[in-house]
Write a protein that holds these residues in place. Structure first.
Motif, short mmCIF file in Angstrom:
data_model
loop_
_atom_site.label_atom_id
_atom_site.label_comp_id
_atom_site.label_asym_id
_atom_site.label_seq_id
_atom_site.Cartn_x
_atom_site.Cartn_y
_atom_site.Cartn_z
N GLY A 15 0.83 -1.20 0.00
CA GLY A 15 0.00 0.00 0.00
C GLY A 15 0.86 1.24 0.00
O GLY A 15 0.71 2.13 -0.84
N ILE B 114 3.16 1.63 -3.29
CA ILE B 114 2.62 2.23 -4.51
C ILE B 114 2.35 3.71 -4.28
O ILE B 114 2.39 4.48 -5.21
CB ILE B 114 1.39 1.48 -5.07
N GLU B 115 2.14 4.12 -3.03
CA GLU B 115 1.98 5.54 -2.77
C GLU B 115 3.33 6.26 -2.92
O GLU B 115 3.36 7.39 -3.40
CB GLU B 115 1.41 5.77 -1.37
N LEU C 280 5.62 5.31 -5.00
CA LEU C 280 5.79 5.41 -6.46
C LEU C 280 4.88 6.49 -7.03
O LEU C 280 5.27 7.22 -7.94
CB LEU C 280 5.48 4.07 -7.11
N ALA C 281 3.66 6.57 -6.48
CA ALA C 281 2.71 7.58 -6.97
C ALA C 281 3.27 8.99 -6.76
O ALA C 281 2.98 9.90 -7.53
CB ALA C 281 1.36 7.44 -6.27
N THR D 93 6.23 9.89 -7.28
CA THR D 93 7.20 10.23 -8.31
C THR D 93 6.54 10.44 -9.66
O THR D 93 7.22 10.78 -10.62
CB THR D 93 8.25 9.11 -8.46
N THR D 94 5.24 10.22 -9.77
CA THR D 94 4.56 10.32 -11.05
C THR D 94 3.74 11.61 -11.09
O THR D 94 3.63 12.30 -10.10
CB THR D 94 3.65 9.09 -11.24
N PRO D 95 3.16 11.93 -12.26
CA PRO D 95 2.38 13.16 -12.37
C PRO D 95 1.32 13.23 -11.26
O PRO D 95 1.05 12.24 -10.63
CB PRO D 95 1.71 13.05 -13.73
N TYR E 295 1.36 14.17 -8.20
CA TYR E 295 2.10 14.51 -6.97
C TYR E 295 3.51 15.00 -7.28
O TYR E 295 3.99 15.95 -6.68
CB TYR E 295 2.10 13.33 -6.00
N GLU F 190 9.48 15.28 -8.22
CA GLU F 190 10.65 15.79 -8.94
C GLU F 190 10.73 17.30 -8.93
O GLU F 190 11.78 17.87 -9.18
CB GLU F 190 10.67 15.28 -10.39
N ARG G 129 -0.55 8.83 2.94
CA ARG G 129 -0.96 9.52 1.71
C ARG G 129 0.25 10.17 1.03
O ARG G 129 1.21 10.54 1.71
CB ARG G 129 -1.99 10.58 2.06
N PRO G 130 0.19 10.35 -0.29
CA PRO G 130 1.33 10.96 -0.98
C PRO G 130 1.68 12.33 -0.41
O PRO G 130 2.87 12.67 -0.30
CB PRO G 130 0.83 11.09 -2.42
N GLY H 125 -1.67 -4.23 -0.57
CA GLY H 125 -2.24 -2.91 -0.78
C GLY H 125 -2.76 -2.69 -2.19
O GLY H 125 -3.43 -1.70 -2.44
N MET I 69 4.78 7.25 -16.99
CA MET I 69 4.14 8.41 -16.39
C MET I 69 2.69 8.55 -16.86
O MET I 69 1.80 8.85 -16.08
CB MET I 69 4.91 9.69 -16.76
#
Lengths: 159, 359, 115
Positions: free
Chosen positions: A20, A23-24, A26-27, A29-31, A33, A36, A118-119, B66, B126
């Motif tokens: 859980g 993946i948050e 990882l989230a 690092t993506t658009p 949130y 970078e 949470r992110p 998760g 992405m």
């Protein structure tokens, strides 16, 4: 801010989490949130990482892996425990194969609670880690200067 | 014979977000053997059932993983309901179906992103994760959680939805379907993606059954088996056909998941259209007594939930056989004879979920 | 029609021949699991063809050896190793025997005792 805190590299390891928080992370690092924008890059290489993000509690098998990754990272380094399992063991604390939070194995600098974290909370934790990283870098540099000055007196005597 | 060397792979590896370790036996660049060693995330969650109330165990069950969290909570509850002969209200059945299909959408988009990342196709990674955020926003709106939802309970669901949420869901599904098209085109038509995936890791139908493959692995090899046809939740009242492809290579597994995304959009629309009014849960009185093997279709394939109760509020045994446990033996078979450079890609095509496997 | 989902109790001397029969009928191994009874173990082997599933139910004494089915179903090795390690069931002749080093946990056979 110094050079290091402007572009720190991030390493993520899954202690024994449920995915859980992973993946948050990882989230982040993506658009949407997009961590970078703080100059942070997600790397897979401990030798080039400044910040270690650990999710999940520690079990008897991941213990040595976490220790090894931590020792491979160059100084100064900061550890962020993401999620309640990484902080204390959380809902898994009573499991027979869980030793507890990440701080049972390596020193932790920032705790980010939540199940799953949470992110926004993760980013906040990382940004707090940046300040600590800068502090550690300054301390480390001062210590190095101290060592050099001692060496400097000795070399001054030579002249 | 060339000289053999052993290359350790993992547990900390740039391509895999989760820890798994493989000892790869190589002859030059070719893998001739692979020995998995797991246990980096083994916690022992099945054991907790002996000390937690069976109603509270739902929260542990969904924290097995998760990514598949909704399905695990639902599978556990469905098993308990069958042991106790509880018939849940129709609205709860439909809500579970809607959330299960939304989980499939988010899981498949996540996998597509990871695949693109393994190929080094950063912008596609992405894009996939950007689309995934849209469905997570709706999850957040409907259940209050992004990855762990805690909406299942024996006897029904804990949260109801209103018209605004459903309209938002349908809007998001339409948007996703439209925006998925260019992303899907990149996966299926792009020369660079195709050249890595075509003909890589071919698994025939007999072999797939013999090695116990489940889910997209099995269906991409031409076997028509989808546990959703078993008739749980609201699936018997919805119109769908399992997606089956025959090539059995990595490209087929990618295409299959893309087509399942479209299928899930369709199922969500059907379920929202038919969503009945009424209560969302029935009270569950007493304690379970008996046993049941429940099978449901998770995004990664069929998962088995075994519940054995003894008439007290603590269960004797809870067993969860997750899709990845079944998909590891076929994966090892695929690794035989592949190039070292393709190892990460092949591991990824089974959509491994290690924290599910080790519990 | 409801898919079949039944449990078939079976004796040890019939066990392997039934598994071979299932293999010849092109059945898929679904799962293996153990549960604890007083002084005994109950092993469940689930096999499926299409939507139908049959579960072979074997009851064995605590120290009695159980033959491995990895000769017929090599894919069973993970689940058999897990059962042997967590419960202490004496499963013999597993192809790919991890010798209780699959999960490498500190506590021995945690599922053998209650709590």
């Amino acid at each position: 801010m110094g050079k290091l805190a402007k572009s720190p590299w991030l390493l993520h390891y899954d202690g024994s989490s449920c995915n859980g928080c992973d993946i948050e992370v990882l989230a982040c690092t993506t658009p949407v949130y997009d961590i970078e924008r703080f100059g942070i890059i997600n790397t897979g290489d401990p030798f080039q990482a400044d910040i270690l993000l650990i999710t999940g509690g520690i079990n008897s098998q991941s213990e040595s892996v976490v220790k090894q990754i931590y020792s491979q990272m160059p100084n100064p380094k900061v550890v962020v425990a993401v999620g309640i399992c990484a902080c204390t063991g959380g809902i898994f604390k009573t499991c027979y194969n869980i030793k507890g939070g990440v701080d049972t194995v390596i020193p932790v600098d920032v705790y980010v609670p939540g199940c799953a974290a949470r992110p926004q909370a993760i980013i906040d934790g990382v940004v707090q880690a940046l300040a600590l990283l800068e502090q550690k870098r300054a301390d480390y540099a001062a210590q190095r200067r101290g060592v050099m000055q001692e060496g400097g007196i000795a070399s001054g005597a030579d002249q | 014979m060339a000289k053999q060397s052993i290359v350790p792979f993992g547990p900390q590896h740039p391509v895999l977000p989760e820890p798994v370790h493989l000892d790869l036996v190589l002859e030059d660049e070719v893998v001739v053997g692979a020995v998995p060693s797991i246990g980096f995330v083994h916690r022992g969650l099945e054991k907790l059932v002996e000390t937690k109330d069976f109603k509270n165990y739902v929260y542990i069950a969904e924290r097995v993983c998760g990514i598949c969290s909704f399905g695990h909570g639902m599978g556990y509850c469905e098993a308990i309901e069958r042991v106790m002969n509880v018939e849940i209200p129709p609205r709860a059945k439909y809500l579970r179906t809607i959330w299960m299909e939304m989980s499939r959408v988010h899981s498949h988009l996540l996998w597509l992103g990871l695949l693109a990342d393994a190929l080094g196709f950063e912008s596609l990674f992405m894009q996939s994760w950007r689309l995934r955020e849209k469905i997570l926003d709706v999850f957040d709106l409907m259940t209050g959680g992004r990855v762990i939802f805690s909406v299942n309970t024996p006897g029904g669901v804990l949260k109801d939805v209103d018209g605004d949420m459903l309209r938002q869901l349908l809007r998001t599904v339409d948007e996703l379907q439209k925006e998925l098209r260019p992303v899907a085109d990149s996966f299926l038509r792009e020369y660079t993606v195709g050249s890595r995936l075509h003909g890589l890791g071919v698994l025939g139908p007999e072999q797939a059954v013999e090695l116990g493959a489940v889910g997209p692995m099995l269906r991409a090899s031409g076997v028509r088996y989808d546990a959703r046809q078993l008739g749980y939740a609201a699936y018997p009242e919805l119109d769908f056909e399992p997606v089956v492809l025959t090539e059995g290579d990595s490209y087929a597994r990618c295409e299959l998941r893309l087509r399942e995304l479209t299928q899930s959009f369709d199922l969500i629309r059907q379920a929202v259209g038919k969503l009945p009014e009424g209560p969302i849960a029935v009270p569950v009185k007493g304690n379970p007594d008996g046993e049941y093997f429940m099978r449901i279709e998770q995004p990664r394939g069929e998962a088995v939930y075994y519940v054995r109760a003894n008439g007290t509020k603590f269960l004797d045994r809870f067993r969860l056989r997750t899709p990845t446990t079944s998909n590891i033996p076929p994966m090892l078979e695929l690794l035989h004879g592949c190039q070292l450079a393709d190892v990460a890609l092949l591991i990824l095509t089974i959509d491994p979920c290690i924290s599910c496997t080790e519990r | 029609m409801e898919p079949i989902n039944e449990i078939i109790p079976i004796e040890m001397d019939q066990f392997l021949s039934t598994v071979i029969q299932f293999k010849m009928d092109k059945m898929r191994l679904v799962q293996i699991c153990a549960s604890r009874l007083p002084g005994q173990y109950e092993l469940s082997y689930c096999f499926a063809r299409d939507l139908d599933m049959w579960t072979l139910r074997l009851t064995v004494d605590e120290n009695a050896p159980v033959p491995s089915i990895t000769q017929m179903y090599p894919c069973a090795f993970l689940q058999e190793n897990e059962t042997a390690e967590l419960f202490g069931v004496k499963i013999e002749n597993i192809v790919n025997d991890y010798q209780n080093r699959l999960y490498r946990i500190d506590r021995e056979t945690p599922f053998k005792e209650k709590g």
